[in-house]
Design an enzyme around this catalytic site. Structure first.
Site, PDB file in Angstrom:
ATOM      1  N   ASP A 194     -23.610  83.370 -64.877  1.00  0.00           N
ATOM      2  CA  ASP A 194     -22.667  84.469 -65.003  1.00  0.00           C
ATOM      3  C   ASP A 194     -22.036  84.665 -63.615  1.00  0.00           C
ATOM      4  OD1 ASP A 194     -21.102  86.512 -65.952  1.00  0.00           O
ATOM      5  OD2 ASP A 194     -22.716  87.557 -66.989  1.00  0.00           O
TER       6      ASP A 194
HETATM    7  C1  NOJ Z   1     -19.359  88.744 -66.424  1.00  0.00           C
HETATM    8  C2  NOJ Z   1     -19.851  88.904 -67.840  1.00  0.00           C
HETATM    9  O1  NOJ Z   1     -21.202  89.299 -67.836  1.00  0.00           O
HETATM   10  C3  NOJ Z   1     -19.713  87.653 -68.678  1.00  0.00           C
HETATM   11  O2  NOJ Z   1     -20.048  87.951 -70.005  1.00  0.00           O
HETATM   12  C4  NOJ Z   1     -18.326  87.111 -68.575  1.00  0.00           C
HETATM   13  O3  NOJ Z   1     -18.179  85.984 -69.393  1.00  0.00           O
HETATM   14  C5  NOJ Z   1     -18.056  86.777 -67.114  1.00  0.00           C
HETATM   15  N1  NOJ Z   1     -18.139  87.991 -66.315  1.00  0.00           N
HETATM   16  C6  NOJ Z   1     -16.693  86.132 -66.924  1.00  0.00           C
HETATM   17  O4  NOJ Z   1     -15.693  87.038 -67.093  1.00  0.00           O
END
Ligand code: NOJ
Length: 751
Positions: free
Chosen positions: A294
């Site tokens: 993430d």
């Molecule tokens: C953080 C989020 O937790 C995740 O779900 C997302 O895909 C990413 N950012 C990218 O935007």
């Protein structure tokens, strides 16, 4: 013995490597199209420097959308240096083409970039939020919605969605409960598969399919106190029986990528957790795709207190089995050094690079890196009328009729409606959080516009009444006057779209601001008029007061671009509501976590819920929720009768068939979701009081009856008992109902 085919590959390999050495930039075109992807990848990797291989494991944000803390990066420079393998938060045929050109034309090897984006519940045409989609219990509709999302996203240069989020959510405080399929393992797993099939289609090499990504692996929804990113601590039984199955379901459905969770799992942050990535995902489930972190999750191993510094964090992540670094810059800055000093084994980088390149081959990017950047196709595909129509149908199918006393609903078009509330004319919040490239500035159909389609202007008396938040009551009187002049009152209320989603946990799950006060004021002013509350929100709310005040309550979640039309279809009975809650609505936040398949405890209260001393209950509230999982009313009535079991005793290789007759005894045609529940009465570890094991949505005309049957095998009864997956002989209770709120009446025995 080497067969002809093998010889052909070896020849091809030699030719490929030879020809690429003379002109490495055109490596792609020199590899025969006939060669299998892994041969092509091997050929390509022979030409790559360690730095270029690491480059494939690096992802940066283009910043068109902000989905995390901004990290300064010089994207274009890194792309040209061959130090970037993927980009996120960039879209449009032209935008992605411009960046793709840098990778293809200005790097030594010309390896195309992968473009990822959060296509969560639609891309341009926005469908209801995911918790709402789950309320349809309609796998076909969910698959169709994600197919449409993939059509639109792929036409705007996107190869890869960071979806589905398959985290089980049992805490309404947690803002991201809006993005998942709710509280149940079985429902969540079925829905997870439907999303993957919709996004990835049947052939990844088609230009209208995109990679799916199962996230957030794992336990993200179990954050302590519902606070986003918070600590997760759970036994292996809960992990394997509740939180892992929806992820395993995505692997079964062929998901191509996984994303790490931000949280720690039992003391080890997911992004550095070998047990979940190497032991479970790779070794037990044989997952062959690649794993992305993430956003900045490698760097976050430092504040987690698990890594000394970012270099140490980089080593921990690659060792744990992570392939791609989203936004940490960690792989770019430290991996080469770690390999050179002998602290990271180069084969780990080869493995990661190989998986990523293989995925790019599967998408056909080496045949044509610009195949997703076609401006003509982009114009033709986005917001197609049939997409908007599908979104309208979804909005209707996802709406859940929580309460309908005295036939408050459906409305009819001879009556005058007072339309009140901060979300009645809203076009900004209605598409919900995580709305990808959705338009918040006017494209969406508001509930007001949806109702206008039925009533025109003359029978709608509109008054906003109050804002979503804040203390201003100055518009109350205008709203009260509107209510006095109308036949029925429709109040459209709820949360702001960014009160749910990432980093949007709440400690109070009531309607915000003065909205409940406004309902009270109107109830007092028009005690005998029907008040219909239409809700938009990203989580289960505490609706205890509203349940007393309103005659009817329709939960529409955030219903999306065509939301107002779909909701109006339900209000006027063009669509008879069929949604069922995928998550429990508590009476009060004090009951949280509350979900239908809890354990019994050693001191359970009797089923009819009386208060007794020294029992597992509250002194100030019943244990039961306000609206249980699986609940959802219709304008008609369904009666369940004649339960049949094919046997009362089964052996371990038998199939039990359970059936029930469902009759539509009301005045409207309608759809019903029949739900199969089982209770394993005694186990080597205790079992939940109820577990959903199947469901089927049926359409019944007025007066019609149908028999619904389910087949159950020992596979369906398996659970992890802290040692192994097992099914144990004994007595099971079984029921088929239209809600999870019932007492069992039938049993069978497994020998
Ligand atoms: C953080 C989020 O937790 C995740 O779900 C997302 O895909 C990413 N950012 C990218 O935007």
């Amino acid at each position: 013995m080497i067969n002809t085919l093998t010889k052909a590959y070896i020849f091809l390999l030699i030719m490929t490597v030879f020809s690429c050495r003379t002109d490495s930039k055109n490596v792609v075109s020199k590899v025969s199209n006939e060669a299998p992807f892994d041969v092509k990848v091997d050929s390509l990797m022979r030409l790559m420097t360690l730095q270029e291989k690491i480059g494939q494991t690096v992802m940066y944000s283009g910043g068109w959308t902000v989905t995390g803390p901004t990290v300064s990066s010089n994207n274009k420079k890194y792309i040209k240096e061959g130090n970037v393998g993927a980009m996120l938060n960039v879209y449009s045929a032209k935008g992605t083409r411009d960046l793709q050109k840098l990778a293809v034309e200005e790097t030594r090897l010309g390896i195309p970039l992968l473009f990822g984006y959060d296509v969560i519940h639609g891309f341009r045409t926005i469908f209801p939020i995911n918790l709402g989609l789950a309320a349809s219990w309609d796998l076909e509709d969910i698959e169709k919605g994600s197919r449409i999302a993939a059509e639109e996203a792929s036409a705007e240069g996107i190869h890869w969605t960071f979806a589905p989020m398959v985290d089980i959510g049992r805490d309404p405080r947690w803002g991201r409960i809006s993005e998942g399929a709710g509280e149940d393992v079985y429902l969540g797993s079925e829905i997870a598969k439907a999303y993957v099939k919709g996004f990835q289609g049947d052939d990844l090499s088609k230009h209208n399919t995109i990679l799916a990504c199962a996230k957030h692996f794992v336990g993200y929804g179990a954050a302590q106190a519902g606070r986003d990113y918070h600590t997760v601590n759970m036994g292996e039984d809960e992990l394997r029986n509740v939180y892992l199955p929806p992820f395993e379901a995505t692997v079964e459905a062929g998901v191509e990528t996984f994303m790490t969770a931000f949280n720690e799992v039992n003391g080890v942050p997911a992004t550095a957790n070998k047990f979940i990535f190497r032991d479970i995902l790779r070794d037990e489930w044989n997952f062959n795709g690649f794993v992305v972190t993430d956003y900045t999750a490698i760097n976050e191993l430092v504040p987690h207190g698990f890594a000394e510094d970012e270099k140490h964090a980089t080593k921990l992540a690659i060792n744990a089995g992570i392939d791609m670094d989203m936004m940490s810059s960690a792989n770019r800055l430290y991996l080469e050094e770690l390999v050179n000093e002998g602290s990271v084994d180069e084969t780990l980088i080869n493995d990661a690079c190989r998986r990523i390149l293989l995925t790019k081959y599967k998408l056909g990017l080496f045949d044509d890196p610009y195949r997703y950047c076609d401006e003509q196709r982009e114009k033709e595909v986005v917001y197609k009328p049939e997409f908007l129509e599908a979104a309208r149908k979804s909005a209707a199918m996802c709406s859940v009729l929580l309460k309908n006393e005295g036939k408050g609903l459906p409305l009819n078009n001879s009556q005058t409606i007072a339309l009140i509330g901060p979300l009645a004319k809203d076009k900004e919040n209605i598409i919900g959080n995580w709305a990808a490239a959705g338009d918040r500035k006017g494209k969406a159909i508001s509930v007001h516009e949806g109702i206008q389609e039925y009533l025109g202007d003359s029978k709608i008396i509109y008054a906003k009444g109050c804002e979503i938040e804040g203390d201003d009551k100055s518009e109350f009187n205008r709203a009260i006057n509107a209510a006095k002049r109308a036949d029925k009152v429709v109040m459209v209320m709820g949360e702001d779209y960014d009160m749910s989603g990432e980093a949007a946990s709440r400690t109070n799950i009531k309607l915000p601001g003065r909205q409940t006060d406004l309902i009270k004021a109107i109830r007092k002013a028009v005690p005998n008029k029907k008040i219909i509350l239409v809700l938009m929100n990203g989580r289960p709310l505490d609706l205890s007061e509203e349940d007393h005040l309103a005659d009817a309550i329709l939960e529409t979640w955030f219903p999306g671009t065509s939301g107002g039309s779909g909701v109006a279809d339900v209000l006027f009975g063009t669509y008879n509501p069929s949604g069922k809650l995928p998550v429990t609505f508590p009476r009060t936040l004090g009951q949280v976590p509350i979900y239908y398949n809890m354990k019994n405890t050693g001191r359970p209260i009797p089923p009819n819920n009386p208060k007794e001393d020294y029992k597992s209950n509250y002194i100030d509230s019943p244990n039961t929720p306000l609206y249980p999982f699986g609940h959802g009313l219709s304008y008609t009535n369904f009666e369940y009768s004649d339960v049949q079991l094919s046997a009362t005793t089964i052996g371990s290789s038998d199939t039990l068939t359970a059936s029930v007759t469902i009759t539509n005894t009301g005045d409207y045609d309608g759809s019903e979701v029949a739900q199969l529940y089982v209770h394993d009465k005694v186990g080597s570890i205790t079992r939940p009081v109820k577990e959903l094991k199947g469901f089927e949505k049926i359409v019944l005309k007025k007066g019609e009856s149908k028999t619904v049957s389910f087949d159950l095998t020992v596979e369906d009864l398996k659970f992890y008992n802290n040692d192994t997956f097992t099914v144990e002989p004994g007595t099971f209770e079984i029921a088929i109902k239209g809600t999870s709120d019932f007492n069992f009446e039938h049993i069978f025995t497994l020998e």
